[in-house]
Write a protein that holds these residues in place. Structure first.
Motif: not given
Length: 271
Positions: A110-117, A122-126, A151-154, A192-196
């Motif tokens: 989470m610490i890393e994601a806060s800065e880079t992703n 948002e997903l964890a919070d939801a 790569e799964l940000a969107k 939903f959280v996959n590249r396709n």
């Protein structure tokens, strides 16, 4: 300074928790927004860092984060310290296959994601704000490693918007004495959280297709994978969904073999 004052300074103030202020409900819930101040969240972080040895190393870094993300981590620590009155509760203090606790792995990510992703946060919070404690812990425990995947940000951002819908779809009903509902919840999250998966189709699934299908008297099966993975332009899909009720009426008895997802993603008669 007396010895009592010195001892007092080494003990962190009580946490300002927000998740468990009353009865611990199960299934689909909606938590109130986090209204804690930065100071209250930092106080909470300090408390859990003192209580949870493996979290101490992260305390300073957590307190440097965006306020909302810091609050999400504080919620995660509160969840990890909470034990449901169930035969088999989810234990985030347990060690994973790498020999570190699930909560340590999650907080580090989470610490890393806060800065880079930030979309992952948002997903964890939801998830935390729309599911019961068992489901939230189950989900977070399985998300270690994924949170950092830019790569799964969107897909994560789009999925965060429909977490309440996913919760209603998978968590409704009574207690099942197992994790079947949690597994169903996470299976949908993974869909939903996959590249396709196409982000616009993810949001549209419940907002457009499911809403329209539910308004009709027929019980259609929606092939979720085929819908969210479809490359058909979203405007074409939405236009097909608009005429779907009329098409169903027109088919009459032939409706038995009708595939709604195939129709809305492949019909080109009007283009």
């Amino acid at each position: 300074m007396s010895i009592f004052e010195k001892i007092g300074k080494t003990i962190a103030a009580k946490p300002v928790n927000r998740l468990f202020t009353g009865i611990d409900k199960m299934g689909v819930i909606t938590r109130k927004p986090d209204t804690r101040t930065v100071e209250e969240i930092q106080q909470t972080i300090d408390y859990y860092a003192q209580k949870i040895p493996e979290i101490q190393q992260f305390a300073k870094d957590i307190k440097k984060l965006d306020k909302k993300h810091m609050g999400t981590i504080a919620d995660t620590l509160e969840l990890s310290a909470h034990h449901e009155m169930l035969p088999n509760f989810v234990n985030l203090a347990a060690k994973n296959q790498n020999g570190i606790s699930y909560r340590e792995a999650i907080v580090k990510d989470m610490i890393e994601a806060s800065e880079t992703n930030p979309e992952a946060m948002e997903l964890a919070d939801a998830i935390i704000n729309n599911t019961d404690s068992t489901t939230a812990k189950y989900a977070l425990g399985m998300m270690s490693g994924i949170l950092k995947d830019r790569e799964l940000a969107k897909q994560m951002k789009a999925t965060a918007e429909i977490v309440p819908d996913i919760a209603r779809e998978t968590l409704s009903g009574g207690y099942t004495m197992d994790y079947s509902k949690q597994e169903n919840f996470m299976n949908m999250i993974k869909t939903f959280v996959n590249r396709n998966a196409k982000p616009d189709k993810i949001v549209s699934l419940f907002k457009d297709l499911t809403k329209t299908v539910d308004s009709m008297s027929h019980n259609f099966i929606i092939q979720v994978n085929e819908y969210v993975n479809s490359s058909t332009p979203i405007q074409q899909v939405k236009d097909n969904i608009k005429i779907l009720p009329d098409v169903v009426k027109m088919l009459g008895e032939k409706i038995k073999d009708f595939d709604v997802v195939e129709f809305v993603t492949r019909n080109t008669n009007f283009y």
